[in-house]
Design a protein around this motif. Structure first.
Motif, PDB file in Angstrom:
ATOM      1  N   THR A 105     -11.038   3.241 -14.978  1.00 38.72           N
ATOM      2  CA  THR A 105     -12.058   4.276 -14.796  1.00 38.72           C
ATOM      3  C   THR A 105     -11.452   5.633 -15.109  1.00 38.72           C
ATOM      4  O   THR A 105     -10.434   6.004 -14.520  1.00 38.72           O
ATOM      5  CB  THR A 105     -12.577   4.279 -13.345  1.00 38.72           C
ATOM      6  N   PRO A 106     -12.054   6.383 -16.020  1.00 38.43           N
ATOM      7  CA  PRO A 106     -11.515   7.721 -16.311  1.00 38.43           C
ATOM      8  C   PRO A 106     -11.523   8.599 -15.065  1.00 38.43           C
ATOM      9  O   PRO A 106     -12.393   8.463 -14.196  1.00 38.43           O
ATOM     10  CB  PRO A 106     -12.482   8.259 -17.374  1.00 38.43           C
ATOM     11  N   LEU A 107     -10.560   9.507 -15.003  1.00 41.67           N
ATOM     12  CA  LEU A 107     -10.464  10.417 -13.863  1.00 41.67           C
ATOM     13  C   LEU A 107     -11.781  11.130 -13.589  1.00 41.67           C
ATOM     14  O   LEU A 107     -12.182  11.307 -12.428  1.00 41.67           O
ATOM     15  CB  LEU A 107      -9.376  11.457 -14.124  1.00 41.67           C
ATOM     16  N   THR A 108     -12.460  11.545 -14.649  1.00 39.92           N
ATOM     17  CA  THR A 108     -13.693  12.317 -14.482  1.00 39.92           C
ATOM     18  C   THR A 108     -14.840  11.496 -13.923  1.00 39.92           C
ATOM     19  O   THR A 108     -15.859  12.050 -13.510  1.00 39.92           O
ATOM     20  CB  THR A 108     -14.120  12.928 -15.826  1.00 39.92           C
ATOM     21  N   GLU A 109     -14.684  10.164 -13.900  1.00 42.50           N
ATOM     22  CA  GLU A 109     -15.749   9.304 -13.393  1.00 42.50           C
ATOM     23  C   GLU A 109     -15.442   8.717 -12.017  1.00 42.50           C
ATOM     24  O   GLU A 109     -16.264   7.999 -11.446  1.00 42.50           O
ATOM     25  CB  GLU A 109     -16.023   8.176 -14.391  1.00 42.50           C
ATOM     26  N   ILE A 110     -14.266   9.009 -11.500  1.00 46.95           N
ATOM     27  CA  ILE A 110     -13.900   8.511 -10.166  1.00 46.95           C
ATOM     28  C   ILE A 110     -14.587   9.374  -9.112  1.00 46.95           C
ATOM     29  O   ILE A 110     -14.451  10.597  -9.109  1.00 46.95           O
ATOM     30  CB  ILE A 110     -12.373   8.555  -9.962  1.00 46.95           C
ATOM     31  N   THR A 111     -15.302   8.723  -8.205  1.00 44.07           N
ATOM     32  CA  THR A 111     -15.989   9.457  -7.150  1.00 44.07           C
ATOM     33  C   THR A 111     -15.108   9.550  -5.913  1.00 44.07           C
ATOM     34  O   THR A 111     -14.116   8.823  -5.772  1.00 44.07           O
ATOM     35  CB  THR A 111     -17.306   8.762  -6.778  1.00 44.07           C
ATOM     36  N   GLU A 112     -15.489  10.405  -5.003  1.00 47.99           N
ATOM     37  CA  GLU A 112     -14.752  10.509  -3.744  1.00 47.99           C
ATOM     38  C   GLU A 112     -14.853   9.212  -2.947  1.00 47.99           C
ATOM     39  O   GLU A 112     -13.911   8.819  -2.256  1.00 47.99           O
ATOM     40  CB  GLU A 112     -15.276  11.688  -2.928  1.00 47.99           C
ATOM     41  N   ASP A 113     -16.001   8.536  -3.047  1.00 52.66           N
ATOM     42  CA  ASP A 113     -16.136   7.238  -2.380  1.00 52.66           C
ATOM     43  C   ASP A 113     -15.166   6.214  -2.989  1.00 52.66           C
ATOM     44  O   ASP A 113     -14.582   5.399  -2.259  1.00 52.66           O
ATOM     45  CB  ASP A 113     -17.573   6.725  -2.501  1.00 52.66           C
ATOM     46  N   ASP A 114     -15.018   6.250  -4.315  1.00 51.90           N
ATOM     47  CA  ASP A 114     -14.046   5.365  -4.972  1.00 51.90           C
ATOM     48  C   ASP A 114     -12.638   5.628  -4.441  1.00 51.90           C
ATOM     49  O   ASP A 114     -11.872   4.695  -4.164  1.00 51.90           O
ATOM     50  CB  ASP A 114     -14.049   5.588  -6.487  1.00 51.90           C
ATOM     51  N   LEU A 115     -12.307   6.904  -4.317  1.00 52.61           N
ATOM     52  CA  LEU A 115     -10.984   7.278  -3.818  1.00 52.61           C
ATOM     53  C   LEU A 115     -10.775   6.788  -2.396  1.00 52.61           C
ATOM     54  O   LEU A 115      -9.738   6.194  -2.076  1.00 52.61           O
ATOM     55  CB  LEU A 115     -10.821   8.795  -3.877  1.00 52.61           C
ATOM     56  N   ASP A 116     -11.758   7.006  -1.540  1.00 53.65           N
ATOM     57  CA  ASP A 116     -11.633   6.569  -0.154  1.00 53.65           C
ATOM     58  C   ASP A 116     -11.455   5.060  -0.060  1.00 53.65           C
ATOM     59  O   ASP A 116     -10.624   4.561   0.710  1.00 53.65           O
ATOM     60  CB  ASP A 116     -12.872   6.989   0.647  1.00 53.65           C
ATOM     61  N   ARG A 117     -12.222   4.329  -0.864  1.00 47.08           N
ATOM     62  CA  ARG A 117     -12.139   2.865  -0.813  1.00 47.08           C
ATOM     63  C   ARG A 117     -10.765   2.381  -1.263  1.00 47.08           C
ATOM     64  O   ARG A 117     -10.145   1.542  -0.609  1.00 47.08           O
ATOM     65  CB  ARG A 117     -13.232   2.253  -1.692  1.00 47.08           C
ATOM     66  N   ALA A 118     -10.278   2.934  -2.375  1.00 46.07           N
ATOM     67  CA  ALA A 118      -8.970   2.506  -2.886  1.00 46.07           C
ATOM     68  C   ALA A 118      -7.862   2.798  -1.881  1.00 46.07           C
ATOM     69  O   ALA A 118      -6.979   1.963  -1.641  1.00 46.07           O
ATOM     70  CB  ALA A 118      -8.680   3.192  -4.211  1.00 46.07           C
TER      71      ALA A 118
END
Length: 253
Positions: A105-118
């Motif tokens: 996933t490109p950096l510009t498409e990563i959401t904050e929810d994606d970050l929290d989950r990872a």
């Protein structure tokens, strides 16, 4: 308590493996049980797969207890370790294997929810299991974290995955420094291209076809290859190995 295996280098030992229902995690569960450990392993949702792993281990004379723990829930790791305390006579081995999605996933498409989950799945869960091990693991225990070659061999789209795995590596290194006084070792195993659903689901066929030519051994790694390295680090002969990141890549670098 059902920690009754009598043979193997891990006889009488208790182990916890996160993310143990498929791929590398399943291979680790099966190998540690074959080596004599009683294993508690987590799975996120696929209860049928987890039951299949437990039944396969039992069919070979071992014991593996599946425990549902979706690490997207911040409280799941604590509940897993509390359950492990009930199922095991003692904690000797901890393998942090659970990981989030690998889809590039490109950096510009990563959401904050994606970050929290990872971070919840890969980092927070490992932090909590290692902290629990620091309080409850028997002296001479083993902590192994499963990372990835991609923290050193970066690729576009892997920022979230490798950032989480990089943090996992650092947690494990600090655990080695802090727990060594008790004879507890902590190491990271970094697989290369390994034939799992995660690899196949995140790479197109043409990429998968090129992998064998990139390794000196001319094949794709198998989950059992990585499990063998984990098993080596749990053995009595590995007591002088700690704070290391061991590549399990078939020579891919």
């Amino acid at each position: 308590m059902t920690q009754t295996q009598a043979r193997g280098p891990l006889a009488g030992k208790g182990a916890v493996v996160t993310g143990g229902s498929r791929g590398i995690g399943r291979a680790v569960v099966e190998r540690l049980a074959a080596d004599g450990a009683t294993v508690v392993f987590s799975y996120a949702r696929a209860e049928d797969r987890a039951r299949e792993v437990a039944e396969a281990v039992a069919g070979r004379g071992g014991t593996a207890h599946p425990v549902r723990a979706d690490f997207a829930d911040p409280a799941a790791a604590r509940r897993l370790m509390e359950r492990a305390d009930q199922l095991l006579e003692g904690l000797d081995v901890l393998v942090n294997n659970a990981t989030g999605p690998l889809a590039p996933t490109p950096l510009t498409e990563i959401t904050e929810d994606d970050l929290d989950r990872a971070l919840n799945i890969t980092v927070r869960a490992a932090f909590l299991t290692i902290r629990h091990a620091a309080d409850h693991m028997r002296d001479g225990g083993r902590i192994i974290s499963v990372s990835t070659l991609n923290t050193r061999r970066q690729a576009p789209g892997l920022a979230l995955y490798t950032a989480a795995k990089g943090a996992l590596e650092q947690l494990t290194t600090v655990a080695a420094l802090e727990l060594g006084v008790r004879g507890i070792t902590a190491n990271t195993v970094s697989p290369g291209a390994t034939d799992t659903e995660l690899l196949r689901g995140s790479n197109p066929p043409e990429v998968l076809e090129r992998i064998p030519a990139l390794t000196p051994l001319r094949r794709v790694g198998q989950p059992a290859d990585v499990a063998a390295v984990v098993a080596l680090l749990t053995s009595p002969d590995a007591g002088w190995i700690t704070g290391q990141n061991i590549p399990a890549t078939g020579g891919l670098s």
